[in-house]
Design a protein around this motif. Structure first.
Motif, mmCIF file in Angstrom:
data_model
loop_
_atom_site.group_PDB
_atom_site.id
_atom_site.type_symbol
_atom_site.label_atom_id
_atom_site.label_comp_id
_atom_site.label_asym_id
_atom_site.label_seq_id
_atom_site.Cartn_x
_atom_site.Cartn_y
_atom_site.Cartn_z
ATOM 1 N N ALA A 208 4.710 5.789 -5.873
ATOM 2 C CA ALA A 208 5.782 5.337 -5.142
ATOM 3 C C ALA A 208 5.667 4.264 -4.115
ATOM 4 C CB ALA A 208 6.931 6.493 -4.843
ATOM 5 N N ALA A 209 4.663 4.483 -3.465
ATOM 6 C CA ALA A 209 4.381 3.495 -2.372
ATOM 7 C C ALA A 209 3.859 2.295 -3.023
ATOM 8 C CB ALA A 209 3.173 4.036 -1.488
ATOM 9 N N SER A 210 3.124 2.415 -4.133
ATOM 10 C CA SER A 210 2.442 1.150 -4.780
ATOM 11 C C SER A 210 3.646 0.390 -5.363
ATOM 12 C CB SER A 210 1.534 1.348 -5.458
ATOM 13 O OG SER A 210 1.791 1.832 -6.747
ATOM 14 N N ILE A 211 4.603 1.077 -5.927
ATOM 15 C CA ILE A 211 5.649 0.404 -6.669
ATOM 16 C C ILE A 211 6.491 0.024 -5.630
ATOM 17 C CG2 ILE A 211 7.807 1.064 -7.697
ATOM 18 C CD1 ILE A 211 6.192 2.904 -9.496
ATOM 19 N N ASP A 212 6.743 0.487 -4.623
ATOM 20 C CA ASP A 212 7.430 0.023 -3.422
ATOM 21 C C ASP A 212 7.018 -0.946 -2.756
ATOM 22 O OD1 ASP A 212 9.516 1.807 -4.128
ATOM 23 O OD2 ASP A 212 9.186 3.247 -2.822
ATOM 24 N N ARG A 213 5.761 -1.351 -3.072
ATOM 25 C CA ARG A 213 4.732 -2.516 -2.276
ATOM 26 C C ARG A 213 4.800 -2.111 -0.930
ATOM 27 N NH1 ARG A 213 6.740 -7.803 -5.721
ATOM 28 N NH2 ARG A 213 8.805 -7.373 -4.813
ATOM 29 N N LEU A 214 4.529 -1.134 -0.352
ATOM 30 C CA LEU A 214 4.423 -0.750 0.966
ATOM 31 C C LEU A 214 2.934 -1.347 1.246
ATOM 32 C CD1 LEU A 214 5.737 2.665 1.613
ATOM 33 C CD2 LEU A 214 6.899 0.702 1.702
ATOM 34 N N PRO A 215 2.875 -1.891 2.695
ATOM 35 C CA PRO A 215 1.634 -2.340 3.188
ATOM 36 C C PRO A 215 0.619 -1.084 3.349
ATOM 37 C CG PRO A 215 3.502 -2.880 4.678
ATOM 38 C CD PRO A 215 4.108 -2.120 3.652
ATOM 39 N N LEU A 216 -0.611 -1.285 3.439
ATOM 40 C CA LEU A 216 -1.512 -0.267 3.631
ATOM 41 C C LEU A 216 -1.343 0.608 4.845
ATOM 42 C CD1 LEU A 216 -4.094 0.893 2.217
ATOM 43 C CD2 LEU A 216 -5.451 -0.684 3.857
ATOM 44 N N THR A 218 1.368 1.107 6.420
ATOM 45 C CA THR A 218 2.579 2.107 6.245
ATOM 46 C C THR A 218 2.466 3.177 5.230
ATOM 47 O OG1 THR A 218 4.030 0.335 6.514
ATOM 48 C CG2 THR A 218 4.948 2.031 5.701
ATOM 49 N N VAL A 219 1.647 2.989 4.325
ATOM 50 C CA VAL A 219 1.013 3.784 3.266
ATOM 51 C C VAL A 219 0.229 4.953 3.833
ATOM 52 C CG1 VAL A 219 -0.081 4.381 1.203
ATOM 53 C CG2 VAL A 219 1.013 2.315 1.322
ATOM 54 N N THR A 222 3.055 6.934 6.379
ATOM 55 C CA THR A 222 4.292 7.514 6.128
ATOM 56 C C THR A 222 3.916 8.499 4.673
ATOM 57 O OG1 THR A 222 4.666 5.885 4.575
ATOM 58 C CG2 THR A 222 5.669 6.104 6.923
#
Lengths: 312, 354
Positions: A208-216, A218-219, A222
């Motif tokens: 989900a984090a990679s789909i939501d394009r969260l920066p490293l 933040t990944v 969170t």
């Protein structure tokens, strides 16, 4: 009708209460063997040691142990050599934890990110070898490698035209060398804990984090940290307690030398207990070490609980 | 206009063939439901579109540009997972905001989008709450909201209401229906539940054993199943099948105990091995009408929507029929039934429509 129901209800409640009691006592009965074992091998020796620390008791003296109050603790606090050893041990602990945790996390992440890599299992097995070798064997093995006359290390230096170095008797290099060997020995443990910690992060959340394009960052903050923190912190805790007790490395490789440059507190304790046979004094040092171990555990538990309390 | 196109896509997990040579197009601004039983490859297909799995062979195109090897991060997609994925230890608002922060949007725009989406999904009152405190239904709404607020090119839903309790399920289904009609966005929705598929889809891709059996609008796929599987899988109860021992093929005509007169089918008649009739395609009456045949009611039960479900026997042949509530109550044990020709489907040996 209502009364009837009520009385039935009470009966059920009473029954379940007595049932709960029975279950509870059965649980305690099941715990008896382990409690007996724990008591006999853990609590009794600890209390014994606590008692000894208030006594003057030397194995080489013909005097029977006698109560001296806080005298052992007073001499312990006044002992400059012990104070140096304690300081040195804290420095050793700090560097060991920083190096081993950093390297361990890097290696753990490397293996975690490349889970389909060829030869991954073999590499992991090789990586964990230092951890399964007995520390005394590792220490001997490194002592031989670093030997100035016939060590492999110096042989390679010579090939490249570099002068021989006797790191284990060098005033400036002996302590860092111990740290390097300890790091070689225990980084795999932290890598293993990192792998276990990262393995506890649900795959869907990472996806989900990679789909939501969260920066490293933040990944990590969170997604990874909330799941991985318990195992990782446990690894750091275990390593801290273990590093504080390090004795075999300095005993075998340098015997605390040159001078007292690599004298760690556990080695001092060993000397007082099994060389000078001063059991009263060494018990006082042991109580101090126990206090440090308990403090470290409490700090870690407090930090973890505090974080989870904040989150809740 | 096409949004996503799969060309000869196959995916093998060791010896297991999850997808077999799939060529498929998903039109822009439509809701495509991938429907099929467990293990049919629908989730694998969605994950390939998302870039979470690589196809063993074949290509994926986004707007006619090849995207087979484009990493997930660069595909600009949203995805809602089977289990509600929320970012723990943060508030609901923060959860909805997080993906928007890396989109380089203005603060006002982020707040506007979050408020709109919260309103749309009915979670405005929870915006300040910590996500950890909320139930699964609300968490899934947050997960949906997070993807909608981002406004990606396409949103993928992987059985989003499967793991939610029944009350929240109905509520979320309604919210999704409303959301889909308002958004006009390209949506792919994976489910094994035909009711969800019929309610939400513009087109249904019915899948079985790694292949797409049929891709049509919900009404078309229901009325004209191209295979026995499609007839059986969709509908409650599934289609009645009359096997060849109950069929009389006379030249180009096909007869059965279900109807009084044979149905002329032309040259295709020889291929027919099975007849298919939907439960509601059988008209039942207490009195004889022209063209009706007699049947016996074996059992009667109340089904969904108050309709009666009948087990009818024509000699050794038994079929299911569905009749309105008022009629079901009146029916006696011996009834007369008719089946209009257009309600009969014909299937060949391989189970394909003739």
């Amino acid at each position: 009708m209502g009364v009837k129901f009520a009385s039935k209800d009470k009966a059920i409640k009473a029954k379940s209460k007595s049932g709960q009691k029975g279950e509870k006592s059965f649980g305690w009965k099941l715990l008896i063997p382990v409690l007996a074992f724990f008591g006999f091998f853990n609590i009794v020796p600890t209390l014994w040691m606590l008692g000894l620390s208030f006594n003057d008791y030397k194995l080489i003296s013909s005097n029977a142990p006698h109560y001296v109050g806080l005298s052992n603790y007073q001499s312990f606090l006044a002992d400059q050599q012990v104070a140096h050893a304690v300081n040195r041990t804290f420095v050793f602990l700090a560097f060991a934890i920083i190096f081993q945790t950093t390297l361990g996390i890097l290696i753990g992440v490397l293996f975690w990110r490349n889970d389909k890599l060829r030869g991954r299992r073999l590499a992991l097995t090789l990586l964990f070898t230092p951890m399964v070798v007995t520390p005394v064997a590792s220490a001997l093995f490194w002592k031989l490698i670093l030997d100035p006359n016939f060590g492999v290390g110096n042989y390679f230096l010579q090939i490249f035209g570099i002068a021989k170095i006797d790191v284990l008797t060098s005033q400036s290099l002996a302590f860092p060398t111990l740290l390097v060997v300890d790091t070689w020995m225990w980084t795999p443990f932290m890598a293993l804990m990192t792998l276990a910690a990262l393995g506890s992060v649900p795959k869907a959340e990472l996806e989900a984090a990679s789909i939501d394009r969260l920066p490293l960052f933040t990944v990590i903050k969170t997604v990874v940290w909330p799941h991985a923190k318990f195992i990782l912190m446990l690894g750091i805790l275990l390593r801290s307690i273990d590093a504080f007790k390090t004795m075999d490395l300095s005993l075998i490789m340098t015997d605390g030398g040159p001078g007292d440059k690599t004298e760690l507190i556990a080695l001092s304790l060993y000397r007082y207990a099994f060389k000078s046979f001063n059991l009263g004094y060494s018990s006082a040092i042991s109580v101090f070490l126990l206090f440090i171990a308990i403090s470290l555990t409490s700090i870690y538990l407090y930090v973890l609980n505090l974080k989870s309390r904040k989150e809740a | 206009m096409n949004d996503i196109h799969l060309k000869n896509v196959s995916k093998h997990f060791g010896s297991l063939k999850a997808l077999n040579d799939i060529t498929f197009t998903i039109p822009k601004s439509s809701v495509t439901v991938l429907l099929g039983p467990s293990g049919c490859g629908k989730t694998t297909m969605m994950r390939i579109i998302a870039g979470l799995e690589e196809p063993t062979s074949g290509q994926v195109f986004f707007d006619d540009l090849e995207a087979t090897n484009v990493p997930t991060r660069r595909r600009n997609i949203g995805m809602v997972f089977q289990y509600p994925v929320i970012y723990k230890g943060t508030s609901v608002r923060r959860n909805l905001e997080l993906p928007l922060l890396s989109e380089k949007l203005s603060k006002d725009e982020i707040t506007k989008r979050v408020d709109e989406v919260a309103e749309l999904l009915g979670i405005t009152e929870h915006l300040k709450a910590q996500v950890d405190e909320l139930d699964n239904g609300t968490r899934q709404k947050i997960a949906v909201g997070r993807e909608v607020a981002r406004q990606p090119r396409i949103i993928l839903f992987d059985e989003p209401i499967t793991n939610i309790d029944i009350t929240a399920k109905l509520e979320l289904k309604r919210s999704l229906k409303e959301l889909f009609s308002r958004l006009k966005q390209t949506i792919i929705y994976v489910t094994h539940d035909q009711t969800e598929a019929m309610t939400l889809a513009d087109q249904i891709a019915l899948m079985k054993d790694g292949s797409i059996m049929q891709c049509d609008s919900p009404s078309e796929i229901y009325k004209n199943p191209k295979s026995e599987f499609a007839g059986w899988f969709l509908g409650n109860p599934g289609m009645n099948f009359v096997v060849d021992k109950f069929i009389n093929v006379k030249g180009n005509d096909i007869g059965s105990a279900l109807f009084s007169q044979s149905i002329p089918l032309g040259a295709k008649a020889a291929q027919v091995k099975t007849l298919g009739v939907r439960a509601e395609g059988i008209s039942v009456s207490n009195s004889q009408t022209p063209g009706s045949v007699s049947a016996r009611i074996l059992s009667k039960s109340l089904g969904t929507g108050g309709q009666y479900l009948l087990n009818l026997a024509y000699g050794d042949l038994t079929v299911k029929a569905r009749v309105p509530h008022y009629l079901g109550r009146q029916l006696e044990n011996n009834v007369w039934t008719t089946v209009a020709n257009e309600n009969v489907m014909f299937f060949d040996d391989a189970g394909n429509a003739v």
